[in-house]
Write an enzyme that holds these catalytic residues in place. Sequence first.
Site, mmCIF file in Angstrom:
data_model
loop_
_atom_site.group_PDB
_atom_site.id
_atom_site.type_symbol
_atom_site.label_atom_id
_atom_site.label_comp_id
_atom_site.label_asym_id
_atom_site.label_seq_id
_atom_site.Cartn_x
_atom_site.Cartn_y
_atom_site.Cartn_z
ATOM 1 N N GLY A 162 0.803 -1.084 0.058
ATOM 2 C CA GLY A 162 0.005 -0.035 0.055
ATOM 3 C C GLY A 162 0.864 1.243 0.044
ATOM 4 N N CYS A 211 11.803 -1.936 -1.085
ATOM 5 C CA CYS A 211 10.444 -1.640 -1.489
ATOM 6 C C CYS A 211 9.676 -0.765 -0.540
ATOM 7 C CB CYS A 211 9.652 -3.025 -1.518
ATOM 8 S SG CYS A 211 8.378 -2.833 -2.844
ATOM 9 N N HIS A 217 12.957 -5.966 -5.461
ATOM 10 C CA HIS A 217 13.480 -7.124 -4.617
ATOM 11 C C HIS A 217 14.673 -7.733 -4.740
ATOM 12 C CE1 HIS A 217 9.354 -6.971 -2.046
ATOM 13 N NE2 HIS A 217 9.125 -6.404 -3.198
ATOM 14 N N GLU A 233 15.955 -10.039 -3.145
ATOM 15 C CA GLU A 233 15.936 -11.574 -2.723
ATOM 16 C C GLU A 233 15.285 -12.396 -3.620
ATOM 17 O OE1 GLU A 233 11.869 -9.950 -2.020
ATOM 18 O OE2 GLU A 233 13.706 -9.075 -1.998
#
Length: 378
Positions: free
Chosen positions: A243, A268, A352, A354
Amino acid sequence: MTRSEPQALLALEDGTVFRGRAIGADGETSGEVVFNTSMTGYQEILTDPSYCGQIVTMTYTEIGNYGTNDGDKESSKPRIAGFIVRSDARLHSNYRAEKGLTDYLQTHGIVAIAGLDTRALVRHIRSEGAMKGVLSTTDLDPESLVRKAKDSPGLVGRDLVREVVPSEVRTWDEALHRFEGDEAANKTDKRPHIVCLDFGMKYNIARHLFDRGNRVTILPGNASSSDVLAQEPDGIFLSNGPGDPEPLDYAIGTIRELIGSKPIFGICLGHQLLSLACGATTFKLKFGHRGSNQPVLNLESERVEITSQNHGFAVDAEKLPDDLKVTHTNLNDDTIAGVRHKQHPAFSVQYHPEASAGPHDSQYLFDQFQDLVEQHMA
């Protein structure tokens, strides 16, 4: 689709309606309708807390080919509001599979639809922007669903983190999934201690931190700066999450108090919150960046990275405070994809590293954070 198959209806707030087959749980759900361009990784998408409040359309033609399993989840359960695919695989084949996609969706109560023209839906979103929608298997009246879509809550100004934030402190002790013969990093009694603020954190982030020889403690994202420092961290991690970042005053205030105390790394939503804590502003993207093939330019190395991304907001480059330096940019639209603090050991990226699922081009960022932590300890 035949008349004997259960039907589902998707209605957007602008009056656009799509009809298809129900492939998940019976019921009705609302959320912002977005799309993801990944060809694989649907279970990671379903369980990524960053998708809370969103109905996700997969652009790849057929989804579900390799089934689902307990090892590929990125949180304790699916967080997605709803799921849309062109074609769901009726048969799955993978030695790790435990159940099919439809069974998985039904087990976890996720309303989903297949058989609609996802190309038309994605073109509409790209043209008009991501918008509110309602997906239903129980109300098949288009006019009724359009009204519900208009009345449903959007993402702007809404605190979705409180819907996914953990309730308790957790110690993480799971390494990355490895091939036989690989070993995790050596662990000693003097391991660096990384304290994570969990705003909707993916499991694979914690695996990367643990895998580099750290002790990893995960705190709820609404923890205070004193809660974080009481853990005696050597480094602080700010996680992803769902959000709009601007309503999260509690998190922004906490991060502002922590800057300069220990090395900080954000991913993020964590990137957006770190930027806001430094005085930046954010804005809502027209249709967001969601997929595992997003190109990013590292301005320091001048190398291009293919990255996994999932966000609908970005840091405003025109209002960036002097304390922050842009380190990465998104090559699709030139938005900020990474920043570094000029005075303190703090940096973040709008994607991201990861992966899970996705490319591994950016995993070096965990090593950079590790170096900062060990330098600070020394």
